[in-house]
Design a protein around this motif. Structure first.
Motif, PDB file in Angstrom:
ATOM      1  N   THR A  61       0.501  -1.015   0.075  1.00 17.87           N
ATOM      2  CA  THR A  61      -0.084  -0.063  -0.373  1.00 17.87           C
ATOM      3  C   THR A  61       0.288   1.168   0.004  1.00 17.87           C
ATOM      4  OG1 THR A  61      -1.686  -1.209   0.985  1.00 17.87           O
ATOM      5  CG2 THR A  61      -1.574   1.117   1.375  1.00 17.87           C
ATOM      6  N   ALA A  62       2.022   1.146   0.960  1.00 15.23           N
ATOM      7  CA  ALA A  62       2.647   2.415   1.010  1.00 15.23           C
ATOM      8  C   ALA A  62       3.891   2.453  -0.097  1.00 15.23           C
ATOM      9  CB  ALA A  62       3.703   2.347   2.674  1.00 15.23           C
ATOM     10  N   THR A  63       4.229   1.559  -0.979  1.00  9.57           N
ATOM     11  CA  THR A  63       4.908   2.429  -2.471  1.00  9.57           C
ATOM     12  C   THR A  63       3.421   1.839  -2.843  1.00  9.57           C
ATOM     13  OG1 THR A  63       5.691   0.131  -1.772  1.00  9.57           O
ATOM     14  CG2 THR A  63       6.217   0.272  -4.045  1.00  9.57           C
ATOM     15  N   GLN A  64       2.920   1.639  -3.089  1.00  9.70           N
ATOM     16  CA  GLN A  64       1.767   1.970  -4.297  1.00  9.70           C
ATOM     17  C   GLN A  64       1.319   3.100  -3.951  1.00  9.70           C
ATOM     18  OE1 GLN A  64       0.360  -0.258  -6.784  1.00  9.70           O
ATOM     19  NE2 GLN A  64      -0.214   2.473  -8.326  1.00  9.70           N
ATOM     20  N   HIS A  65       1.170   3.908  -2.978  1.00  6.86           N
ATOM     21  CA  HIS A  65       0.593   5.660  -2.519  1.00  6.86           C
ATOM     22  C   HIS A  65       2.205   5.856  -3.508  1.00  6.86           C
ATOM     23  CE1 HIS A  65      -0.169   8.888  -1.043  1.00  6.86           C
ATOM     24  NE2 HIS A  65       0.883   9.391  -0.449  1.00  6.86           N
ATOM     25  N   LEU A  66       3.407   5.843  -3.347  1.00 10.83           N
ATOM     26  CA  LEU A  66       4.322   6.739  -3.832  1.00 10.83           C
ATOM     27  C   LEU A  66       4.380   6.387  -5.540  1.00 10.83           C
ATOM     28  CD1 LEU A  66       7.703   5.831  -2.025  1.00 10.83           C
ATOM     29  CD2 LEU A  66       5.752   8.498  -1.934  1.00 10.83           C
ATOM     30  N   ILE A  67       3.837   5.408  -6.149  1.00  9.23           N
ATOM     31  CA  ILE A  67       4.160   4.866  -7.536  1.00  9.23           C
ATOM     32  C   ILE A  67       3.126   5.817  -8.339  1.00  9.23           C
ATOM     33  CG2 ILE A  67       3.144   2.639  -9.002  1.00  9.23           C
ATOM     34  CD1 ILE A  67       4.928   1.143  -7.539  1.00  9.23           C
ATOM     35  N   ASP A  68       1.591   5.870  -7.372  1.00 12.51           N
ATOM     36  CA  ASP A  68       1.008   6.521  -7.983  1.00 12.51           C
ATOM     37  C   ASP A  68       1.267   7.998  -7.795  1.00 12.51           C
ATOM     38  OD1 ASP A  68      -0.775   4.319  -8.386  1.00 12.51           O
ATOM     39  OD2 ASP A  68      -1.638   4.952  -7.179  1.00 12.51           O
ATOM     40  N   THR A  69       1.989   9.073  -7.441  1.00 13.30           N
ATOM     41  CA  THR A  69       2.299  10.298  -7.290  1.00 13.30           C
ATOM     42  C   THR A  69       3.431  10.570  -7.530  1.00 13.30           C
ATOM     43  OG1 THR A  69       3.080   9.479  -4.172  1.00 13.30           O
ATOM     44  CG2 THR A  69       0.488  10.776  -4.898  1.00 13.30           C
ATOM     45  N   ARG A  70       4.461   9.750  -7.648  1.00 14.77           N
ATOM     46  CA  ARG A  70       5.773  10.385  -8.307  1.00 14.77           C
ATOM     47  C   ARG A  70       6.027  10.025  -9.841  1.00 14.77           C
ATOM     48  NH1 ARG A  70       6.765  13.757  -4.580  1.00 14.77           N
ATOM     49  NH2 ARG A  70       8.875  13.714  -5.667  1.00 14.77           N
ATOM     50  N   SER A  71       7.017  10.328 -10.554  1.00 12.04           N
ATOM     51  CA  SER A  71       7.515  10.034 -11.865  1.00 12.04           C
ATOM     52  C   SER A  71       8.213   9.635 -11.680  1.00 12.04           C
ATOM     53  CB  SER A  71       7.186  11.070 -12.224  1.00 12.04           C
ATOM     54  OG  SER A  71       7.831  12.418 -12.082  1.00 12.04           O
ATOM     55  N   GLY A  72       9.839   9.392 -10.417  1.00  8.03           N
ATOM     56  CA  GLY A  72      11.252   8.551 -10.589  1.00  8.03           C
ATOM     57  C   GLY A  72      11.413   7.994  -9.616  1.00  8.03           C
ATOM     58  N   PRO A  73      12.529   7.434  -9.804  1.00  2.00           N
ATOM     59  CA  PRO A  73      12.660   5.954  -8.588  1.00  2.00           C
ATOM     60  C   PRO A  73      11.945   5.898  -7.433  1.00  2.00           C
ATOM     61  CG  PRO A  73      14.477   7.162 -10.100  1.00  2.00           C
ATOM     62  CD  PRO A  73      13.699   8.020 -10.064  1.00  2.00           C
ATOM     63  N   ILE A  74      11.914   4.469  -6.557  1.00  5.05           N
ATOM     64  CA  ILE A  74      11.616   4.468  -5.407  1.00  5.05           C
ATOM     65  C   ILE A  74      12.151   3.552  -5.132  1.00  5.05           C
ATOM     66  CG2 ILE A  74       9.149   4.376  -3.888  1.00  5.05           C
ATOM     67  CD1 ILE A  74       7.393   4.897  -6.585  1.00  5.05           C
ATOM     68  N   ILE A  75      12.798   3.921  -4.115  1.00  5.15           N
ATOM     69  CA  ILE A  75      13.323   3.193  -2.880  1.00  5.15           C
ATOM     70  C   ILE A  75      13.287   2.760  -1.328  1.00  5.15           C
ATOM     71  CG2 ILE A  75      16.427   3.329  -2.039  1.00  5.15           C
ATOM     72  CD1 ILE A  75      16.931   4.765  -4.296  1.00  5.15           C
ATOM     73  N   MET A  76      13.845   1.970  -0.907  1.00  3.70           N
ATOM     74  CA  MET A  76      12.804   1.466   0.191  1.00  3.70           C
ATOM     75  C   MET A  76      15.074   1.889   0.784  1.00  3.70           C
ATOM     76  SD  MET A  76      11.705  -1.908   1.861  1.00  3.70           S
ATOM     77  CE  MET A  76      11.497  -2.048   3.693  1.00  3.70           C
ATOM     78  N   ILE A  77      14.370   2.201   2.664  1.00  2.00           N
ATOM     79  CA  ILE A  77      15.172   2.041   2.986  1.00  2.00           C
ATOM     80  C   ILE A  77      15.425   1.203   4.650  1.00  2.00           C
ATOM     81  CG2 ILE A  77      16.930   4.044   2.288  1.00  2.00           C
ATOM     82  CD1 ILE A  77      15.163   5.882   5.105  1.00  2.00           C
ATOM     83  N   ASP A  78      15.525  -0.168   4.708  1.00  2.00           N
ATOM     84  CA  ASP A  78      15.539  -1.079   5.580  1.00  2.00           C
ATOM     85  C   ASP A  78      16.438  -1.893   6.566  1.00  2.00           C
ATOM     86  OD1 ASP A  78      14.218  -2.974   6.095  1.00  2.00           O
ATOM     87  OD2 ASP A  78      13.948  -4.398   4.832  1.00  2.00           O
ATOM     88  N   SER A  79      16.115  -1.663   7.999  1.00  2.00           N
ATOM     89  CA  SER A  79      17.042  -2.181   8.899  1.00  2.00           C
ATOM     90  C   SER A  79      17.491  -3.680   8.962  1.00  2.00           C
ATOM     91  CB  SER A  79      15.809  -2.595   9.823  1.00  2.00           C
ATOM     92  OG  SER A  79      16.486  -3.068  11.383  1.00  2.00           O
ATOM     93  N   VAL A  80      18.749  -3.365   9.276  1.00  2.00           N
ATOM     94  CA  VAL A  80      19.935  -3.759   8.821  1.00  2.00           C
ATOM     95  C   VAL A  80      19.682  -5.190   9.810  1.00  2.00           C
ATOM     96  CG1 VAL A  80      21.487  -2.969  10.557  1.00  2.00           C
ATOM     97  CG2 VAL A  80      22.513  -4.284   8.470  1.00  2.00           C
ATOM     98  N   MET A  81      19.330  -4.416  11.428  1.00  2.00           N
ATOM     99  CA  MET A  81      18.636  -6.329  12.567  1.00  2.00           C
ATOM    100  C   MET A  81      17.221  -6.052  11.893  1.00  2.00           C
ATOM    101  SD  MET A  81      20.992  -4.187  15.587  1.00  2.00           S
ATOM    102  CE  MET A  81      20.010  -2.498  15.665  1.00  2.00           C
ATOM    103  N   LYS A  82      16.771  -7.378  11.792  1.00  2.00           N
ATOM    104  CA  LYS A  82      15.522  -7.833  11.592  1.00  2.00           C
ATOM    105  C   LYS A  82      15.494  -9.170  11.257  1.00  2.00           C
ATOM    106  CE  LYS A  82      15.864  -7.261   6.255  1.00  2.00           C
ATOM    107  NZ  LYS A  82      17.899  -7.159   6.240  1.00  2.00           N
ATOM    108  N   PRO A  83      14.628  -9.922  12.231  1.00  2.00           N
ATOM    109  CA  PRO A  83      14.127 -10.988  12.024  1.00  2.00           C
ATOM    110  C   PRO A  83      13.421 -11.042  10.534  1.00  2.00           C
ATOM    111  CG  PRO A  83      13.465 -10.920  14.048  1.00  2.00           C
ATOM    112  CD  PRO A  83      13.550  -9.122  13.518  1.00  2.00           C
ATOM    113  N   ASP A  84      14.069 -12.191   9.711  1.00  2.00           N
ATOM    114  CA  ASP A  84      13.205 -12.893   8.369  1.00  2.00           C
ATOM    115  C   ASP A  84      11.973 -12.312   7.853  1.00  2.00           C
ATOM    116  OD1 ASP A  84      15.378 -13.994   7.856  1.00  2.00           O
ATOM    117  OD2 ASP A  84      15.151 -15.898   8.058  1.00  2.00           O
ATOM    118  N   HIS A  85      10.933 -12.664   9.212  1.00  2.00           N
ATOM    119  CA  HIS A  85       9.831 -11.982   9.366  1.00  2.00           C
ATOM    120  C   HIS A  85       9.195 -10.434   8.563  1.00  2.00           C
ATOM    121  CE1 HIS A  85       9.878 -11.973  14.113  1.00  2.00           C
ATOM    122  NE2 HIS A  85       9.434 -10.898  13.186  1.00  2.00           N
ATOM    123  N   ASN A  86      10.475  -9.996   9.179  1.00  2.00           N
ATOM    124  CA  ASN A  86      10.236  -8.464   9.150  1.00  2.00           C
ATOM    125  C   ASN A  86      10.444  -8.348   7.645  1.00  2.00           C
ATOM    126  OD1 ASN A  86       9.180  -7.204  11.245  1.00  2.00           O
ATOM    127  ND2 ASN A  86      10.740  -6.514  12.674  1.00  2.00           N
TER     128      ASN A  86
END
Length: 329
Positions: A169-194
């Protein structure tokens, strides 16, 4: 009066030494998987539990429950802990809180201590990839509810936010409102489920026709968000949208973008996860995925009550999340 079963009783049933039983109880290893399983079966059969609280009492009900988190300083945790404690108080339970500092070995040590002190169950925010350890304790007879985990079985249940759907949902919101590249910044400390946040991000990007996605990992705090921006701008100077692992990373990312002279959201939009109180107060106010601590507290205590009464629950329960659109995206 019938006496409580002892470690020696377990050893006699299996035909091993008391020390071997002790190794299995303390999860120290030192025996074959077959022997370990036979010991666990015998423990369950006779109802043995090292009990430092209620030894010699006619009831094994201690009225205590443990809450084990990976980081008590995490901004989202206090609201959840407060909700759990309120419900526990209303139902006559006493809570013990402990932190593992993201250490799987420390988590096992804490769970073993709580089990030995006859707690009626534990709520665990898992550290690392500790599913097998949680299954082990559940098999010994300890009621375990894993928060934001994806494990289930006899005496073990999970309550988790539906991060994958929220990531979509969050990514689709950016896809719908932005025209350029979209990137994720994720946690380096995370169990697999996250990684389900990441899975949702990649799924939404793939559905929109993007064949490649970029994910940058940093510590899940404001400083990590700042550092992630330096890395992102090196890899993709024209980034137009960023999905952050949590609100703290998002706030750090916004601060760094502003320091570099980039306008948020005109040049780069930013979306977080959590909806902390501060998220509506920063400028620009943060667009974020709301994780409701009240819903999590209630669902967690309901699953624990089911396990305490019957040893059974509904496996993994997913809680819905909601995108809160503000000024940053």
């Amino acid at each position: 009066m019938r006496r409580d079963p002892t470690m020696q009783d377990v050893a006699d049933i299996v035909g091993v030494s008391k020390r071997t039983v002790s190794r299995v109880v303390r999860d120290e290893g030192g025996c074959t998987e077959e022997t370990r399983q036979r010991i666990l079966d015998a423990i369950a059969h006779v109802g043995y539990r090292p009990n430092l609280l209620a030894r010699g009492l006619t009831t094994r009900r201690s009225g205590t429950v443990g809450v084990v988190c990976s980081d008590m300083t995490a901004p989202f945790f206090p609201a959840v802990a407060q909700g759990i404690q309120r419900i526990a108080r209303e139902t006559g339970l006493t809570m013990f809180f402990a932190s593992t500092e993201h250490d799987e070995d420390r988590q096992a040590e804490v769970l073993n201590n709580l089990w030995s002190h006859a707690v009626e169950g534990v709520i665990v925010f898992p550290s690392g990839n500790s599913a097998n350890s949680l299954l082990n304790f559940a098999q010994r007879g300890l009621a375990v509810v894993a928060v934001n985990g994806r494990v289930s079985g006899p005496n073990l249940a999970s309550v988790a936010f539906d991060f994958e759907s929220a990531g979509r949902t969050a990514t689709q919101h950016l896809i719908d409102t932005r025209s350029g590249p979209i990137i994720m910044i994720d946690s380096v400390m995370k169990p697999d489920h996250n990684c389900t946040r990441r899975a949702g991000f990649r799924a939404a990007m793939a559905d929109a026709g993007f064949t490649e996605t970029l994910v940058v990992e940093q510590s899940p705090d404001a400083k990590g968000g700042e550092a992630a921006i330096d890395e992102v701008l090196t890899l993709c100077p024209d980034v137009s949208g960023i999905i952050a692992y949590n609100d703290l990373m998002a706030i750090g990312a916004i601060r760094r973008l502003q320091d570099l002279g980039r306008d948020v959201p005109t040049d780069t939009a930013v979306v977080g996860f959590d909806d902390l109180d501060i998220s509506s107060l920063v400028r620009p106010a943060l667009t974020t995925v709301r994780l409701d601590p009240h819903d999590l507290s209630v669902a967690t205590m309901e699953r624990l009550a089911e396990l305490r009464s019957s040893g059974r629950s509904d496996g993994v329960q997913l809680l819905t999340c909601r995108l809160i659109v503000r000024d940053s995206a």
